[in-house]
Design an enzyme around this catalytic site. Structure first.
Site, mmCIF file in Angstrom:
data_model
loop_
_atom_site.group_PDB
_atom_site.id
_atom_site.type_symbol
_atom_site.label_atom_id
_atom_site.label_comp_id
_atom_site.label_asym_id
_atom_site.label_seq_id
_atom_site.Cartn_x
_atom_site.Cartn_y
_atom_site.Cartn_z
ATOM 1 N N ASP A 114 47.137 60.633 49.225
ATOM 2 C CA ASP A 114 48.409 60.312 49.868
ATOM 3 C C ASP A 114 48.085 59.569 51.152
ATOM 4 O OD1 ASP A 114 51.227 60.392 49.681
ATOM 5 O OD2 ASP A 114 51.292 61.816 51.326
ATOM 6 N N ARG A 147 41.770 54.162 52.263
ATOM 7 C CA ARG A 147 41.567 54.723 50.916
ATOM 8 C C ARG A 147 40.103 54.572 50.498
ATOM 9 N NH1 ARG A 147 46.127 53.337 49.599
ATOM 10 N NH2 ARG A 147 45.461 51.194 49.400
HETATM 11 P P1 IMP Z 1 50.468 56.001 48.970
HETATM 12 O O1 IMP Z 1 50.488 57.444 49.339
HETATM 13 O O2 IMP Z 1 49.095 55.470 48.756
HETATM 14 O O3 IMP Z 1 51.412 55.659 47.859
HETATM 15 O O4 IMP Z 1 50.979 55.208 50.254
HETATM 16 C C1 IMP Z 1 52.253 55.427 50.827
HETATM 17 C C2 IMP Z 1 52.813 54.122 51.351
HETATM 18 O O5 IMP Z 1 51.983 53.659 52.424
HETATM 19 C C3 IMP Z 1 52.824 52.984 50.333
HETATM 20 O O6 IMP Z 1 54.010 52.966 49.615
HETATM 21 C C4 IMP Z 1 52.686 51.751 51.204
HETATM 22 O O7 IMP Z 1 53.956 51.369 51.680
HETATM 23 C C5 IMP Z 1 51.881 52.236 52.381
HETATM 24 N N1 IMP Z 1 50.454 51.925 52.204
HETATM 25 C C6 IMP Z 1 49.462 52.765 51.797
HETATM 26 N N2 IMP Z 1 48.279 52.135 51.759
HETATM 27 C C7 IMP Z 1 48.525 50.868 52.173
HETATM 28 C C8 IMP Z 1 47.689 49.721 52.338
HETATM 29 O O8 IMP Z 1 46.473 49.735 52.094
HETATM 30 N N3 IMP Z 1 48.307 48.612 52.777
HETATM 31 C C9 IMP Z 1 49.644 48.537 53.046
HETATM 32 N N4 IMP Z 1 50.469 49.558 52.874
HETATM 33 C C10 IMP Z 1 49.916 50.723 52.453
#
Ligand code: IMP
Length: 213
Positions: A69, A194
């Site tokens: 997350d 990540r």
């Molecule tokens: P998730 O938990 O990886 O789905 O990330 C949550 C939200 O953070 C995503 O929907 C993106 O809007 C934003 N996000 C996460 N990682 C990135 C990235 O590497 N670049 C840009 N936005 C990110």
């Protein structure tokens, strides 16, 4: 090959994780092990959410698995949007609307701080500093392990470049002048929050299997 379920339906994330983990692991999606419903994500922290998603898969399948997350913390917004990053502008997870809201909120806060300074109040100098964080939970042989990654940077005044996804067109990683949108995935995937969390997990997995085959 070692089988690991990755709690994502996003093919881009799956590809990225497979590259980081290397060929010893067969990554499978929840759908491939019979989980087709949306996995609940109702925690108040990134770690609570990654743990909730990994627990959900483990309880249903008993298989080794992991979940991630991520969120964006912006200094001038007191760390927002944080755990609300994906749905900052509403439940539709619309990246354009999210970026517009973020830039508007930052401009409003900067204006407030400038006004306060003109009125003689001392406010911390407005900063556009920000960071992405990722929390990964791995469940291996029933034991939980946590890995975190951070990408420091700042928020651009306007969108630049259209590579990547989410907030990439307005995020400038520390040490660069371009946004992630301009740098593109190839560069970003070697410096991202990540990437760091998944690399730490990959190193841990390799060591665990080397000592406990
Ligand atoms: P998730 O938990 O990886 O789905 O990330 C949550 C939200 O953070 C995503 O929907 C993106 O809007 C934003 N996000 C996460 N990682 C990135 C990235 O590497 N670049 C840009 N936005 C990110």
């Amino acid at each position: 090959m070692r089988k690991l379920v990755f709690a994502t339906g996003n093919p881009g994330k799956l590809r990225e994780a497979a590259e980081i983990l290397g060929g010893e692991f067969a990554l499978v999606t929840p759908a491939q092990v019979g989980i087709t419903e949306e996995i609940p994500e109702t925690g108040h922290t990134l770690r609570a959410n990654s743990l909730q998603k990994a627990n959900y898969i483990y309880e249903k399948t008993g298989l080794d698995c992991f979940a991630d997350d991520s969120g964006l913390e912006v200094d001038i917004l007191g760390g927002a949007p944080g755990v609300e990053t994906a749905r900052y502008a509403g439940p539709s997870h619309d990246s354009e609307a999210n970026m517009t809201k973020l830039l508007t909120e930052m401009a409003r806060r900067e204006k407030e701080a400038a006004m306060a300074r003109t009125n003689g109040q001392s406010t911390p100098k407005a900063t556009r500093g920000a960071r992405f964080r990722t929390s990964v939970t791995l469940i291996l042989g029933g034991e939980r392990h946590f890995f975190d990654g951070v990408m420091e940077g700042s928020i651009a005044k306007e969108r630049r470049g259209n590579g990547g996804f989410g907030y990439d067109p307005i995020f400038i990683p520390a040490g660069y002048t371009q946004t992630n949108g301009e740098l593109g995935e190839e560069v970003k995937n070697t410096i991202s929050h990540r990437y760091k969390a998944l690399s730490a997990m990959a190193a841990f997995l390799k060591e665990s299997y080397a000592t406990k085959p």
